[in-house]
Design an enzyme around this catalytic site. Structure first.
Site, PDB file in Angstrom:
ATOM      1  N   ASP A  32       7.555  -1.172   7.535  1.00  0.00           N
ATOM      2  CA  ASP A  32       6.557  -1.571   6.711  1.00  0.00           C
ATOM      3  C   ASP A  32       6.844  -2.633   5.542  1.00  0.00           C
ATOM      4  OD1 ASP A  32       5.166   0.224   7.908  1.00  0.00           O
ATOM      5  OD2 ASP A  32       4.504   1.730   6.464  1.00  0.00           O
ATOM      6  N   HIS A  83      -1.115  -4.498   7.784  1.00  0.00           N
ATOM      7  CA  HIS A  83      -0.697  -3.435   6.600  1.00  0.00           C
ATOM      8  C   HIS A  83      -1.384  -3.724   5.418  1.00  0.00           C
ATOM      9  CE1 HIS A  83       1.326  -0.051   4.965  1.00  0.00           C
ATOM     10  NE2 HIS A  83       2.329  -0.863   4.285  1.00  0.00           N
ATOM     11  N   HIS A 172      11.174   0.603   5.978  1.00  0.00           N
ATOM     12  CA  HIS A 172      10.652  -0.182   5.113  1.00  0.00           C
ATOM     13  C   HIS A 172      11.395  -1.736   5.228  1.00  0.00           C
ATOM     14  CE1 HIS A 172       8.348   2.799   3.519  1.00  0.00           C
ATOM     15  NE2 HIS A 172       7.366   2.158   3.331  1.00  0.00           N
TER      16      HIS A 172
END
Ligand SMILES: [Zn+2]
Length: 203
Positions: A32, A83, A172
């Site tokens: 992400d 996102h 991440h």
């Protein structure tokens, strides 16, 4: 904070994808908050070396800043997802503001149909609208790679101890997580392979 999402929460939101059905011991690695000019190329090099595919949930504002990194991710055969444009918290903003922010990101990736809510925070009315257009993807395994005082080894254990067939694992793609991922990402992928898992980026 939970490393795994309790089953009762998953059952409360059945239109969210928490985990995938699979009979092939497949798992889904997801990254992400990218693209990031240093971290994304590093992640791509690890994935290439390990010869696996992953999914990148990208932020619109970062795509605008680093457009060629989005292309690099796609050209390497990975999947991208929305996102949001500016990482809004769905619990803290009104529905229109939230939906517009997602739409703004989607314009930068028109072929995509995946959406992951920033912070994993989304309301029922937001879900009701978004599920008409997107597969809303959360996770069942949170590595906690973004936590400030966590050790890389703990991140690795969070992943290895909680992954099962169909798991969706969150990592991440930013500077904060880099220090926790850099020492363990390759080794963690290799351990998962040894346990017989296959990596998928098909949704
Ligand atoms: Zn995020």
């Amino acid at each position: 904070m939970f490393v795994t999402v309790p089953k009762f929460i998953q059952l409360l939101f059945p239109s969210i994808i928490w985990k995938k059905e699979t009979t092939n011991k497949e798992i889904w690695l997801t990254f992400d908050d990218g693209p990031h000019p240093e971290v994304t190329p590093w992640i791509l090099s690890v994935l290439k070396k390990e010869n696996i595919q992953a999914t990148f949930f990208l932020l619109g504002e970062k795509i605008e800043e680093f457009p060629c990194l989005k292309t690099k991710i796609i050209n390497a055969g990975h999947t991208i997802g929305n996102h949001s444009y500016s990482h809004l918290n769905g619990w803290r903003c009104n529905k229109n503001t939230y939906l517009n922010d997602i739409e703004k990101c989607q314009k930068l990736m028109p072929e995509n149909n995946l959406f992951r809510p920033p912070f994993g925070k989304i309301t029922t009315p937001q879900i009701t609208t978004l599920k008409q257009f997107y597969n809303i993807v959360l996770w069942d395994v949170l590595s906690l790679d973004f936590q400030k005082n966590i050790t890389p080894n703990r991140v690795k254990k969070n992943i290895l101890n909680n992954t099962s067939d169909g798991s969706i694992i969150v990592l991440h793609n930013n500077k904060k997580s880099y220090k926790n991922l850099e020492p363990i990402l390759s080794k963690t992928i290799q351990s998962l392979k040894k346990s017989g898992f296959n990596f998928s980026a098909t949704w």
